[in-house]
Design a protein around this motif. Structure first.
Motif, mmCIF file in Angstrom:
data_model
loop_
_atom_site.group_PDB
_atom_site.id
_atom_site.type_symbol
_atom_site.label_atom_id
_atom_site.label_comp_id
_atom_site.label_asym_id
_atom_site.label_seq_id
_atom_site.Cartn_x
_atom_site.Cartn_y
_atom_site.Cartn_z
ATOM 1 N N LYS A 221 0.823 -1.209 0.000
ATOM 2 C CA LYS A 221 0.000 0.000 0.000
ATOM 3 C C LYS A 221 0.863 1.266 0.000
ATOM 4 N N TYR A 222 1.911 1.263 0.802
ATOM 5 C CA TYR A 222 2.730 2.477 0.927
ATOM 6 C C TYR A 222 4.022 2.386 0.134
ATOM 7 N N ASN A 223 4.123 1.352 -0.697
ATOM 8 C CA ASN A 223 5.285 1.218 -1.554
ATOM 9 C C ASN A 223 6.595 1.214 -0.784
ATOM 10 N N VAL A 224 6.627 0.462 0.310
ATOM 11 C CA VAL A 224 7.840 0.362 1.117
ATOM 12 C C VAL A 224 8.764 -0.682 0.496
ATOM 13 N N LYS A 225 10.004 -0.292 0.260
ATOM 14 C CA LYS A 225 10.982 -1.255 -0.264
ATOM 15 C C LYS A 225 11.371 -2.186 0.867
ATOM 16 N N LEU A 226 11.099 -3.485 0.660
ATOM 17 C CA LEU A 226 11.249 -4.437 1.748
ATOM 18 C C LEU A 226 12.324 -5.447 1.388
ATOM 19 N N SER A 227 13.200 -5.770 2.343
ATOM 20 C CA SER A 227 14.090 -6.895 2.096
ATOM 21 C C SER A 227 14.079 -7.813 3.301
ATOM 22 N N VAL A 228 14.166 -9.112 3.036
ATOM 23 C CA VAL A 228 14.172 -10.118 4.092
ATOM 24 C C VAL A 228 15.542 -10.764 4.069
ATOM 25 N N ARG A 229 16.271 -10.731 5.182
ATOM 26 C CA ARG A 229 17.620 -11.281 5.163
ATOM 27 C C ARG A 229 18.044 -11.783 6.531
ATOM 28 N N SER A 230 19.184 -12.445 6.570
ATOM 29 C CA SER A 230 19.626 -13.072 7.812
ATOM 30 C C SER A 230 20.424 -12.103 8.679
ATOM 31 N N SER A 231 20.227 -12.202 9.989
ATOM 32 C CA SER A 231 21.020 -11.385 10.912
ATOM 33 C C SER A 231 22.331 -12.087 11.241
ATOM 34 N N LEU A 232 22.520 -13.286 10.689
ATOM 35 C CA LEU A 232 23.682 -14.083 11.085
ATOM 36 C C LEU A 232 24.768 -14.131 10.018
ATOM 37 N N ASN A 233 24.496 -13.548 8.842
ATOM 38 C CA ASN A 233 25.533 -13.480 7.807
ATOM 39 C C ASN A 233 25.280 -12.240 6.951
ATOM 40 N N ASN A 234 26.088 -12.059 5.924
ATOM 41 C CA ASN A 234 25.908 -10.859 5.090
ATOM 42 C C ASN A 234 25.363 -11.186 3.706
ATOM 43 N N ASN A 235 24.734 -12.336 3.555
ATOM 44 C CA ASN A 235 24.171 -12.710 2.258
ATOM 45 C C ASN A 235 23.063 -11.746 1.840
ATOM 46 N N GLU A 236 22.958 -11.560 0.535
ATOM 47 C CA GLU A 236 21.844 -10.783 -0.002
ATOM 48 C C GLU A 236 20.563 -11.522 0.341
ATOM 49 N N GLY A 237 19.568 -10.802 0.757
ATOM 50 C CA GLY A 237 18.313 -11.474 1.086
ATOM 51 C C GLY A 237 17.387 -11.524 -0.114
ATOM 52 N N THR A 238 16.095 -11.510 0.172
ATOM 53 C CA THR A 238 15.074 -11.474 -0.872
ATOM 54 C C THR A 238 14.433 -10.092 -0.860
ATOM 55 N N TYR A 239 14.276 -9.490 -2.036
ATOM 56 C CA TYR A 239 13.611 -8.194 -2.118
ATOM 57 C C TYR A 239 12.154 -8.380 -2.489
ATOM 58 N N VAL A 240 11.293 -7.696 -1.785
ATOM 59 C CA VAL A 240 9.863 -7.736 -2.090
ATOM 60 C C VAL A 240 9.524 -6.438 -2.812
ATOM 61 N N LYS A 241 8.997 -6.562 -4.043
ATOM 62 C CA LYS A 241 8.861 -5.384 -4.912
ATOM 63 C C LYS A 241 7.551 -5.372 -5.684
ATOM 64 N N GLU A 242 7.393 -4.300 -6.439
ATOM 65 C CA GLU A 242 6.289 -4.194 -7.404
ATOM 66 C C GLU A 242 6.409 -5.319 -8.426
ATOM 67 N N VAL A 243 5.281 -5.795 -8.895
ATOM 68 C CA VAL A 243 5.280 -6.932 -9.803
ATOM 69 C C VAL A 243 6.042 -6.634 -11.107
ATOM 70 N N GLU A 244 6.010 -5.366 -11.561
ATOM 71 C CA GLU A 244 6.701 -5.020 -12.819
ATOM 72 C C GLU A 244 8.206 -5.195 -12.680
ATOM 73 N N GLN A 245 8.686 -5.162 -11.451
ATOM 74 C CA GLN A 245 10.131 -5.185 -11.251
ATOM 75 C C GLN A 245 10.709 -6.579 -11.029
ATOM 76 N N VAL A 246 9.854 -7.579 -11.016
ATOM 77 C CA VAL A 246 10.388 -8.927 -10.806
ATOM 78 C C VAL A 246 10.130 -9.797 -12.034
#
Ligand code: ASP
Ligand code: MG
Length: 402
Positions: A221-246
């Motif tokens: 709803k508010y177009n917040v750029k969201l990422s889900v990632r681990s607090s235990l390493n520095n790996n790139e997580g998963t980005y949650v985005k607008e459908v056009e961008q995936v």
């Protein structure tokens, strides 16, 4: 450089060592010149333990008092985390939900955030402080503490990010991101680089335990750029985005949800208005019905079956029994040993044959389908609970193994 909102879950702060680890991650972000606002969950199993404590005293405690109790879990973790950051020599302040201006509606234990009055947080940021906010809680118009429902800290974080117009909202957890299926039993599951809001919303609602579904709704709803990632390493997580961008994928993920129960009304009159009667009475009691199936009637009788959340089973049965004089079913059957297995993918919209492929996977694995439901970007089936993990693996490997 900008404003970063981070959220750390219970496992990420479960003990002193993990709290220090999180403190270092936060101060690293701060050192890069960012304003940092952090939402935190209660440590480890604290919330479950508090619920147990309450049950020892009163099995039917009021929701208001439950919220009063459960909110303490987050108050412990914010203060400990602030102390850890103090120790590292950085300016910091912890705030409870109400101190942070999180205003909710009055639904105790399942409150929704109405707005966040950000003056306090803003003034702390102006003083160059790191702000640690208690997740999962807010305050209602009666000045009572409310909580947002289990897993609600994700929603706190996204709401903070939206209210503060943060550049990004990073959700830190104990897994590397969002997976195509639960890697604990699906060995070929892999981490997704990105996923659309709608797909994430479906997955979150269908039993993937990574994000609170309201947090995804709000991010969209508010177009917040969201990422889900681990607090235990520095790996790139998963980005949650607008459908056009995936990248469009036919199937992005497979889930199972054991938290469902099936009720069957056998031999109800085959006349207009029966389904309406049954589902209206459930709706009026606030019980949501999920999968529904009605057999072809023979002009005399028909069967109606549907699923509800396991927690609603008892209340549903009671309601149906009480209304038997109206419903007049020959028999009311129920079972808790069922699971909903679902596939989600934005690419399904324009593709026929996805359902057939899913059913083929189940057929090859000799798993019986009890119910089916489809929508634009998901297909769900009900199977015996004992088959659920096997079903996920079979379907996953059919669609997502390259
Ligand atoms: N502590 C709360 C829970 O366990 C909220 C959360 O962790 O998000 O559900
Ligand atoms: Mg969670």
């Amino acid at each position: 450089m900008g404003l970063v909102v981070q959220k750390y879950g219970g496992t990420s702060v479960r003990d002193a060592e993990r709290v220090m680890n999180v403190a270092r991650r936060i101060t690293d972000t701060y050192k890069q010149g960012n304003n940092v606002v952090v939402a935190v969950s209660a440590q480890g199993d604290t919330t479950d333990d508090l619920i147990e404590k309450a049950k020892e005293i009163n099995e039917n405690a009021s929701k208001r008092e439950m919220d009063m109790l459960l909110a303490t879990g987050e108050q412990i973790s914010i203060s400990l985390l602030a102390m850890a950051i103090e120790k590292l020599g950085f300016p910091v302040i912890s705030l409870t939900g109400w101190q942070a201006g999180v205003v909710t509606d009055t639904r105790y234990s399942a409150a929704r955030i109405k707005r966040i009055d950000t003056e306090r947080i803003r003034s702390e940021l102006d003083k160059k402080r790191i702000v640690i906010v208690a997740g999962f809680q807010g305050i209602n118009k009666y000045d009572d503490i409310t909580t947002l429902g289990r897993g609600g800290s994700d929603t706190s974080a996204v709401a903070l990010a939206a209210a503060l117009h943060a550049d990004v909202c990073e959700i830190y957890t104990d897994v590397d991101g969002v997976y195509t299926a639960d890697p604990r039993f699906c060995k070929n599951a892999y981490k997704l680089d990105d996923i659309s809001y709608d797909e994430m919303l479906e997955l979150a609602s269908l039993g993937a335990n990574v994000l609170h579904n309201r947090s995804v709704e709000m991010a969209k709803k508010y177009n917040v750029k969201l990422s889900v990632r681990s607090s235990l390493n520095n790996n790139e997580g998963t980005y949650v985005k607008e459908v056009e961008q995936v990248e469009k994928m036919l199937v992005r993920g497979v889930t199972r949800d054991n938290d469902c129960a099936r009720i069957a009304l056998c031999g109800v009159e085959d006349t207009p208005g029966k389904a309406f009667q049954v589902f209206q009475m459930l709706a009026k009691s606030g019980i949501s019905v999920d999968l529904i199936i009605q057999s072809i009637g023979n002009g005399v009788q028909k069967d109606i079956s549907f699923t509800v959340a396991e927690g609603d089973l008892e209340a549903s049965l009671k309601l149906l029994e009480e209304n038997q004089p109206v419903i007049k079913a020959n028999e009311i059957k129920w079972s808790k040993d069922v699971s909903k297995v679902s596939i989600v993918g934005a690419g399904m919209v324009n593709n026929s044959g996805v359902a057939a492929t899913m059913f083929e996977a189940l057929s090859d694995a000799h798993i019986n389908i009890k119910m089916i439901a489809t929508s634009e970007i998901k297909i769900s089936v009900l199977v015996d609970q004992k088959d659920a993990e096997r079903a996920v693996v079979a379907i996953h490997d059919k669609f997502l193994l390259n």
